[in-house]
Design a protein around this motif. Sequence first.
Motif, PDB file in Angstrom:
ATOM      1  N   SER A  97       0.844  -1.192   0.000  1.00  0.00           N
ATOM      2  CA  SER A  97       0.000   0.000   0.000  1.00  0.00           C
ATOM      3  C   SER A  97       0.876   1.237   0.000  1.00  0.00           C
ATOM      4  O   SER A  97       1.986   1.230   0.512  1.00  0.00           O
ATOM      5  N   GLU A  99       0.066   3.683   1.685  1.00  0.00           N
ATOM      6  CA  GLU A  99      -0.196   4.274   2.984  1.00  0.00           C
ATOM      7  C   GLU A  99       0.843   3.825   4.005  1.00  0.00           C
ATOM      8  O   GLU A  99       1.350   2.713   3.954  1.00  0.00           O
ATOM      9  N   ARG A 141      -7.848   6.323  -2.932  1.00  0.00           N
ATOM     10  CA  ARG A 141      -7.238   7.491  -2.299  1.00  0.00           C
ATOM     11  C   ARG A 141      -7.840   8.773  -2.836  1.00  0.00           C
ATOM     12  O   ARG A 141      -8.140   9.705  -2.077  1.00  0.00           O
ATOM     13  N   GLU A 145      -9.912  11.555  -0.524  1.00  0.00           N
ATOM     14  CA  GLU A 145      -9.495  12.953  -0.454  1.00  0.00           C
ATOM     15  C   GLU A 145     -10.603  13.888  -0.931  1.00  0.00           C
ATOM     16  O   GLU A 145     -10.804  14.964  -0.362  1.00  0.00           O
ATOM     17  N   GLU A 159      -4.562   4.088   6.258  1.00  0.00           N
ATOM     18  CA  GLU A 159      -5.388   2.886   6.174  1.00  0.00           C
ATOM     19  C   GLU A 159      -5.252   2.073   7.463  1.00  0.00           C
ATOM     20  O   GLU A 159      -4.167   1.582   7.774  1.00  0.00           O
ATOM     21  N   LEU A 339      -3.062  14.647  -5.690  1.00  0.00           N
ATOM     22  CA  LEU A 339      -2.532  13.476  -5.016  1.00  0.00           C
ATOM     23  C   LEU A 339      -1.020  13.417  -5.179  1.00  0.00           C
ATOM     24  O   LEU A 339      -0.455  14.049  -6.072  1.00  0.00           O
ATOM     25  N   LYS A 343       1.063   8.728  -7.285  1.00  0.00           N
ATOM     26  CA  LYS A 343      -0.116   8.531  -8.121  1.00  0.00           C
ATOM     27  C   LYS A 343       0.170   9.010  -9.537  1.00  0.00           C
ATOM     28  O   LYS A 343       0.836  10.022  -9.750  1.00  0.00           O
TER      29      LYS A 343
END
Length: 380
Positions: A97, A99, A141, A145, A159, A339, A343
């Motif tokens: 992830s 995160e 994500r 957001e 997460e 982002l 991303k």
Amino acid sequence: MEYSPPRPSPCCRFPGAVKKKAILLSIMLFIWVFVLYSCVGPCSTGVLLDSPRERDGATGERTERAELLSRLRWEDVDYYEEPAAARGAASRDLLLSDEPEPREPLPRAPEPSSMSSFSNGAGSKKLPQAIIIGVKKGGTRALLEFLRVHPDIRAVGAEPHFFDRNYDNGLEWYRDLMPKTLEGQITMEKTPSYFVTKEAPARISAMSRDTKLIVVVRDPVTRAISDYTQTLSKKPDIPSFESLTFKNRTTGLIDTSWSAIQIGIYAKHLDNWLQYFPMEQILFVSGERLISDPAGELGRVQDFLGLKRIITDKHFYFNQTKGFPCLKKAEGSSKPHCLGKTKGRTHPDIRPEVVRRLRDFYRPFNMKFYQMTAHNFGWD
């Protein structure tokens, strides 16, 4: 000489009033001792309870849910699960992830009732009423957001991975991760791996059968390539996409034990969730439309959550460099927000023949998914 009766001494002038005061003080002392004695026993017991059975006995509903979980036999569930050997291999470990990992677990605490909360300053922390459960590399994500712009949505940023990795920490630990909310606000979290975790539906249902679930889905072929691209950026020495895709390149047999392929078989995973939640409690968001028409998809999400449509076109602008929409103003900021750099990575070149075979593989699963959701996502 006139007779004068003797006067009582000052100490005995008001015997009735003194007696009343003594009785009143005695009663107050008795009440204070009784309250103190009553609190010491139950209060200390409430803090020190450690037995799951004692906790579950607090309410009939908690006991019923615990018994349900204890009777579940997962081997009876026809579930498409990745083999343990494949999950352990570094070259197939594509469930990473972007995160950060959750903070260190808190000490175990007694499980609260499903929708209880504790007050702590302004607002209170509550278990989430809505969860974005998937899918990885689908656009979760971005959706989170965008939703955090809404004043009636409060969401944890990282997460939690509670229903897949940290379930043993208990609901009190989970709730403590949540932000404080005021009356009328919705608490949310997102962990994309929940959608492919076979235990997650039963565990979320045990927390609250009323939980609203959101799944961001994306063309499974594009999703698999994006998944591979993310892992390639962290592990440059992994095998090629093509070698991981096929068990046999000559016959074109797809290796469904690879997690990047398995996640995109949405119909199979959804089948598991429908054993615990009705379809009307699950909203499917198109990852493609989240890019082409973010306000339209956000409108559907706000309706699903029972919120006023506050997030509209005026909140977005399209970033030509990144290739997806960004917020004109992020939550708690007056500046534009896109982002992070992780991303919008450039995908590696994949041979058209590999993409064609993958599309042929996913087509029947996509058709089934369209039937189940009553929505054609247009991936073919």
